[in-house]
Design a protein around this motif. Structure first.
Motif, PDB file in Angstrom:
ATOM      1  N   LEU A   1      62.627  75.382 -11.214  1.00 43.93           N
ATOM      2  CA  LEU A   1      63.865  75.328 -10.415  1.00 43.93           C
ATOM      3  C   LEU A   1      64.167  73.929  -9.900  1.00 43.93           C
ATOM      4  CD1 LEU A   1      63.412  78.501  -8.169  1.00 43.93           C
ATOM      5  CD2 LEU A   1      64.848  78.268 -10.196  1.00 43.93           C
ATOM      6  N   SER A   2      63.106  73.034  -9.989  1.00 48.56           N
ATOM      7  CA  SER A   2      63.176  71.696  -9.384  1.00 48.56           C
ATOM      8  C   SER A   2      63.523  71.822  -7.905  1.00 48.56           C
ATOM      9  CB  SER A   2      64.219  70.798 -10.070  1.00 48.56           C
ATOM     10  OG  SER A   2      64.084  70.855 -11.438  1.00 48.56           O
ATOM     11  N   GLY A   3      62.967  72.773  -7.285  1.00 52.25           N
ATOM     12  CA  GLY A   3      63.193  72.956  -5.841  1.00 52.25           C
ATOM     13  C   GLY A   3      62.125  73.863  -5.299  1.00 52.25           C
ATOM     14  N   PRO A   4      62.171  74.136  -4.060  1.00 51.14           N
ATOM     15  CA  PRO A   4      61.151  74.978  -3.440  1.00 51.14           C
ATOM     16  C   PRO A   4      61.148  76.381  -4.017  1.00 51.14           C
ATOM     17  CG  PRO A   4      62.988  74.702  -1.946  1.00 51.14           C
ATOM     18  CD  PRO A   4      63.261  73.826  -3.115  1.00 51.14           C
ATOM     19  N   ALA A   5      59.945  76.956  -4.131  1.00 54.76           N
ATOM     20  CA  ALA A   5      59.845  78.335  -4.614  1.00 54.76           C
ATOM     21  C   ALA A   5      58.726  79.017  -3.848  1.00 54.76           C
ATOM     22  CB  ALA A   5      59.562  78.351  -6.103  1.00 54.76           C
ATOM     23  N   PHE A   6      58.903  80.331  -3.670  1.00 59.67           N
ATOM     24  CA  PHE A   6      57.924  81.090  -2.873  1.00 59.67           C
ATOM     25  C   PHE A   6      57.133  82.011  -3.777  1.00 59.67           C
ATOM     26  CE2 PHE A   6      61.006  79.639   0.069  1.00 59.67           C
ATOM     27  CZ  PHE A   6      60.365  79.504   1.277  1.00 59.67           C
ATOM     28  N   SER A   7      55.873  82.229  -3.378  1.00 58.93           N
ATOM     29  CA  SER A   7      55.026  83.162  -4.128  1.00 58.93           C
ATOM     30  C   SER A   7      55.147  84.528  -3.472  1.00 58.93           C
ATOM     31  CB  SER A   7      53.575  82.704  -4.040  1.00 58.93           C
ATOM     32  OG  SER A   7      53.073  82.987  -2.732  1.00 58.93           O
ATOM     33  N   PRO A   8      54.747  85.602  -4.174  1.00 59.15           N
ATOM     34  CA  PRO A   8      54.679  86.900  -3.505  1.00 59.15           C
ATOM     35  C   PRO A   8      53.656  86.815  -2.382  1.00 59.15           C
ATOM     36  CG  PRO A   8      54.431  87.146  -5.878  1.00 59.15           C
ATOM     37  CD  PRO A   8      54.333  85.688  -5.592  1.00 59.15           C
ATOM     38  N   SER A   9      53.774  87.686  -1.404  1.00 55.32           N
ATOM     39  CA  SER A   9      52.843  87.635  -0.267  1.00 55.32           C
ATOM     40  C   SER A   9      51.538  88.285  -0.678  1.00 55.32           C
ATOM     41  CB  SER A   9      53.451  88.361   0.923  1.00 55.32           C
ATOM     42  OG  SER A   9      53.565  89.732   0.644  1.00 55.32           O
TER      43      SER A   9
ATOM     44  N   GLY B   1      42.908  90.562   9.377  1.00 54.29           N
ATOM     45  CA  GLY B   1      43.458  89.709   8.341  1.00 54.29           C
ATOM     46  C   GLY B   1      44.954  89.700   8.458  1.00 54.29           C
ATOM     47  N   PHE B   2      45.601  88.870   7.709  1.00 57.39           N
ATOM     48  CA  PHE B   2      47.065  88.906   7.751  1.00 57.39           C
ATOM     49  C   PHE B   2      47.655  88.478   6.437  1.00 57.39           C
ATOM     50  CE2 PHE B   2      45.329  85.412  10.255  1.00 57.39           C
ATOM     51  CZ  PHE B   2      45.774  84.290   9.601  1.00 57.39           C
ATOM     52  N   GLU B   3      48.953  88.721   6.351  1.00 55.83           N
ATOM     53  CA  GLU B   3      49.664  88.513   5.107  1.00 55.83           C
ATOM     54  C   GLU B   3      50.079  87.046   5.026  1.00 55.83           C
ATOM     55  OE1 GLU B   3      49.754  91.357   3.495  1.00 55.83           O
ATOM     56  OE2 GLU B   3      51.007  90.925   1.762  1.00 55.83           O
ATOM     57  N   LEU B   4      49.821  86.450   3.888  1.00 57.17           N
ATOM     58  CA  LEU B   4      50.198  85.050   3.694  1.00 57.17           C
ATOM     59  C   LEU B   4      51.181  84.944   2.545  1.00 57.17           C
ATOM     60  CD1 LEU B   4      46.694  83.314   3.911  1.00 57.17           C
ATOM     61  CD2 LEU B   4      48.408  83.566   5.710  1.00 57.17           C
ATOM     62  N   MET B   5      51.873  83.817   2.516  1.00 59.91           N
ATOM     63  CA  MET B   5      52.814  83.589   1.419  1.00 59.91           C
ATOM     64  C   MET B   5      52.855  82.073   1.189  1.00 59.91           C
ATOM     65  SD  MET B   5      56.791  84.683   1.257  1.00 59.91           S
ATOM     66  CE  MET B   5      57.272  83.534   2.504  1.00 59.91           C
ATOM     67  N   ASP B   6      52.801  81.663  -0.102  1.00 58.13           N
ATOM     68  CA  ASP B   6      52.798  80.222  -0.396  1.00 58.13           C
ATOM     69  C   ASP B   6      54.187  79.776  -0.784  1.00 58.13           C
ATOM     70  OD1 ASP B   6      50.165  80.065   0.093  1.00 58.13           O
ATOM     71  OD2 ASP B   6      49.568  80.259  -2.044  1.00 58.13           O
ATOM     72  N   MET B   7      54.484  78.527  -0.394  1.00 52.80           N
ATOM     73  CA  MET B   7      55.715  77.932  -0.877  1.00 52.80           C
ATOM     74  C   MET B   7      55.351  76.611  -1.545  1.00 52.80           C
ATOM     75  SD  MET B   7      58.957  76.340   1.099  1.00 52.80           S
ATOM     76  CE  MET B   7      58.196  74.754   1.144  1.00 52.80           C
ATOM     77  N   CYS B   8      55.877  76.467  -2.736  1.00 53.03           N
ATOM     78  CA  CYS B   8      55.552  75.240  -3.461  1.00 53.03           C
ATOM     79  C   CYS B   8      56.807  74.383  -3.569  1.00 53.03           C
ATOM     80  CB  CYS B   8      55.030  75.617  -4.861  1.00 53.03           C
ATOM     81  SG  CYS B   8      54.416  74.177  -5.744  1.00 53.03           S
ATOM     82  N   LEU B   9      56.620  73.068  -3.229  1.00 53.07           N
ATOM     83  CA  LEU B   9      57.778  72.179  -3.239  1.00 53.07           C
ATOM     84  C   LEU B   9      57.450  70.970  -4.115  1.00 53.07           C
ATOM     85  CD1 LEU B   9      60.510  71.325  -1.785  1.00 53.07           C
ATOM     86  CD2 LEU B   9      59.019  70.181  -0.125  1.00 53.07           C
ATOM     87  N   PRO B  10      58.166  70.814  -5.213  1.00 51.23           N
ATOM     88  CA  PRO B  10      57.872  69.643  -6.040  1.00 51.23           C
ATOM     89  C   PRO B  10      58.326  68.375  -5.316  1.00 51.23           C
ATOM     90  CG  PRO B  10      59.620  71.002  -7.025  1.00 51.23           C
ATOM     91  CD  PRO B  10      59.250  71.614  -5.746  1.00 51.23           C
TER      92      PRO B  10
END
Ligand code: ADP
Length: 685
Positions: free
Chosen positions: A154-162, A172-181
């Motif tokens: 996408l050449s932009g930020p994208a989120f992973s499933p939680s 414990g808790f739910e986490l979610m990753d965001m990757c930003l090129p």
């Protein structure tokens, strides 16, 4: 019989009354049910309306929260890009990352990876404990790679499933990753990976005000909650709204729960204010209905009583024999009772509203009656004792009536017309006529009795002139039979005597005939002398028989009296005869040596107090007989009371009646030195 007003309805029979009562109850029950149903429906609608409104609020807030979170996440992207605005060294990046993590509690870890996803530097948030203590970061690299692949694409930020990340202490808790090129000068310098804690995202990136008393959660499509923020005490009545939080690479579902708005809680019955208002109004309506019902019952009772009173009045009017008639101020008939209708022979509907001339006015008198009525209506002076009149029935017959009129006043005391009571005098007149006729017969009988008595006197008295006539006639015949010249003078004298005696006999007979003949009652002025003169032959007859001296004294200039001549003559004759009979032959005479009956006539001396009263002439008949014993005095005027063998006992009662009819009185008192005086008075002409 004609009905003049509608009779109140008869009371229904008991069976029908019970049916009426149960129908009334049924109506009431139906009304109450209806009001109850209305109340229920209104409350239901009000509750549904308020619930719908609350739901809409909740949905709007959910949308707003989702958009808040999304924009905060995108703002974070800019913050993170600033880490790479100048070419960072791992050390400088580390310091910048610490600062970012310090400011953003929702981020639990920041990583800098090279374009082949190898870790260059990483920093954990100080707010969460040892995140990777129990499980290594390697366990979640799949999600990170997935996000970075999408980001690269996408050449932009994208989120992973939680994904769920257990902590060492069992939680414990739910986490979610965001990757930003990240790229610098067109050259990719790798990826920036942020690990978000979903509970912290909910806590940090939302508007606290909007969440007050509500709970916000990220949920799976099947309803499983991944992360929750905020708690609700009462879990029974909840409203829910969801919204999708669409992020590049992954979509999350945001769910907002809030308690249903349980208004002020009026005993828990009314869920909200509107329902409470509707309920209160309905209760008020019910109360008004009940009051209205009570009022109606009272009214019915009063109506019932009124109908009873009306029926009583009607019954009274119907049983009256007095005619009743009401007229308004213009003289129009407004009411007639059955007795009046029967009297005049017209039905009520023909009379009501009728104006003068009325159908019961005799045609020839209508004009006079009309004038009389006009005067009465104008002046409004109504004689209390009423007035006599003549009415005409529908068949044309006339009858006398007594009309008593009085003003008709309404409840305010204002005159609205005239009320008249009409008495039919026909019967009364018939009785009066009967009385008069019997009175007349009584008088005739009394006169005949007197005549019977007179007959013997007559025979005696007529003997004298007849004997004289006979002897004169014999003498004359003898003279005529004598030879020689006719002694004309003697014969003429004899004839003259015969004529005189015949005349005398004729007068005696005529006076009796006059006396006996019935005459109409006529009042006329008569001199007292004339009265006595008329009966003097009869009086002299009796006086001569009983050897009684008759003394008549009439005061000089005595005025004439108004009377029925024949009747007063009869009275004088009766009194004189009674007086003479009270002095029989064997009675010792008075000192004068002669038995005397005196008749004195003279004007009455009027006492000054009676000024203005009428003048009278008094007649007194005085005898000097044995007088009246107490017993005789008591029964003196009783018809048929007599002490005489040939008497009728009617004389004195008749005398009194006659004198009273003339307005006078008949009185008696002892005479001096003995005997009785009978006095009566007659009005002066
Ligand atoms: P009658 O003469 O037919 O008896 P009256 O009514 O004239 O009827 O009188 C009733 C009675 O009253 C007489 O019978 C008599 O006893 C008594 N009476 C009437 N006048 C006198 C009188 N002048 N003196 C005494 N008694 C009288």
């Amino acid at each position: 019989m004609t009905q003049t007003a509608r009779l109140p309805e008869e009371r229904p029979p008991p069976g029908r009354r019970a049916a009426l009562r149960s129908r009334r109850w049924l109506l009431w029950v139906a009304l109450l049910l209806l009001v109850g149903a209305l109340l229920g429906a209104l409350m239901f609608l009000a509750a549904a309306y308020e619930e719908g409104r609350d739901q809409a609020d909740l949905e709007r807030d959910t949308e707003a929260l989702a958009s808040d979170i999304r924009s905060a996440l995108f703002r974070n992207v800019q913050t993170l890009q600033s880490l790479h605005s100048v070419a960072p060294t791992p050390d400088s990046w580390f310091a910048g990352a610490a600062e970012v993590l310090q400011r953003h509690r929702e981020m639990v870890r920041l990583e800098w990876r090279d374009p082949s996803r190898r870790l260059i530097s990483a920093r954990d948030s100080g707010y969460v404990g040892d995140l990777f203590g129990s499980m290594s970061r390697a366990q979640s690299l799949v999600q990170m790679r997935q996000a970075c692949d999408t980001a690269q694409r996408l050449s932009g930020p994208a989120f992973s499933p939680s994904y769920f990340w257990p902590m060492g202490d069992g939680t414990g808790f739910e986490l979610m990753d965001m990757c930003l090129p990240v790229a610098r000068a067109g050259q990719s310098s790798g990826f920036l990976v942020v690990t978000y804690s979903l509970p912290a995202v909910l806590a940090e990136l939302t508007d606290r005000e909007r969440l007050r008393g509500r709970s916000l959660a990220f949920a799976e499509p099947d309803g499983t909650r991944l992360a929750v923020h905020g708690t609700i005490v009462d879990q029974r009545r909840l409203q829910r709204a969801s919204s999708l939080l669409d992020l590049p690479g992954h979509t999350l579902m945001l769910r907002l729960e809030g308690p249903r708005n349980v208004g002020s809680g009026f005993l828990g019955l009314f869920p909200n204010l509107l329902s409470a208002v509707v309920g209160t109004l309905s209760l008020a309506l019910l109360a008004v209905l009940i009051l209205l019902g009570r009022d109606m019952r009272k009214r019915q009772q009063v109506e019932h009583e009124l109908a009873g009173a009306l029926a009583f009045r009607q019954a009274m009017e119907n049983s009256l024999i007095t005619g009743l008639r009401a007229r308004d101020m213009q003289g129009r008939i407004t009411y007639v009772n059955p007795a009046f209708c029967q009297m005049v022979g017209y039905p009520a509907d023909q009379l009501l509203g009728h104006d003068a001339p009325f159908p019961w006015w005799p045609t020839e008198l209508a004009e006079e009656y009309g004038q009389r009525q006009a005067v009465r209506l104008a002046g409004q002076v109504l004689p209390r004792e009423g007035y006599e009149s003549v009415f005409q029935r529908s068949d044309g017959t006339r009858f006398p009536v007594l009309v008593i009129e009085a003003p008709l006043l309404d409840a305010q005391g204002v005159q609205t017309g005239f009320m008249g009571a009409i008495l039919d005098l026909t019967e009364q007149r018939r009785v009066e006529e009967l009385n008069r006729a019997s009175q007349e017969r009584l008088q005739a009988t009394a006169r005949l009795a007197t005549v019977g008595e007179m007959a013997s006197l007559l025979s005696h008295e007529l003997n004298q002139p007849l004997a004289a006539i006979s002897s004169y006639a014999t003498g004359s015949l003898n003279l005529l039979q004598d030879p020689g010249p006719l002694p004309q003078g003697d014969i003429r004298q004899a004839m003259q005597r015969i004529a005189e005696q015949a005349d005398r006999a004729g007068r005696v007979i005529k006076s009796v005939a006059d006396f006996v003949r019935r005459r109409q009652q006529v009042r006329e002025p008569v001199g007292p002398g004339d009265l006595i003169e008329a009966i003097s032959p009869l009086l002299s007859l009796q006086a001569k028989k009983l050897n009684i001296a008759l003394q008549v004294r009439i005061a000089p200039a005595c005025p004439a009296v108004v009377c029925d001549r024949t009747m007063v003559e009869q009275v004088l004759l009766n009194l004189a005869r009674n007086g003479m009979q009270a002095m029989p032959l064997g009675e010792p005479p008075l000192a004068s040596g002669q038995r005397v009956l005196s008749i004195d006539v003279g004007p009455m001396v009027r006492p000054p107090v009676e000024a203005g009263a009428r003048d009278w002439v008094e007649f007194a008949v005085t005898d000097h007989g044995q007088g009246l014993s107490e017993e005789v005095e008591q029964k003196l005027f009783t018809p048929f009371f007599t002490t005489k063998s040939e008497g009728m006992g009617l004389g004195l009662s008749l005398c009194r009646t006659v004198i009273e009819q003339h307005g006078g009185t008949l009185a008696h008192e002892p005479a001096l030195p003995r005997g009785t005086v009978f006095r009566f008075r007659l009005p002066v002409a």
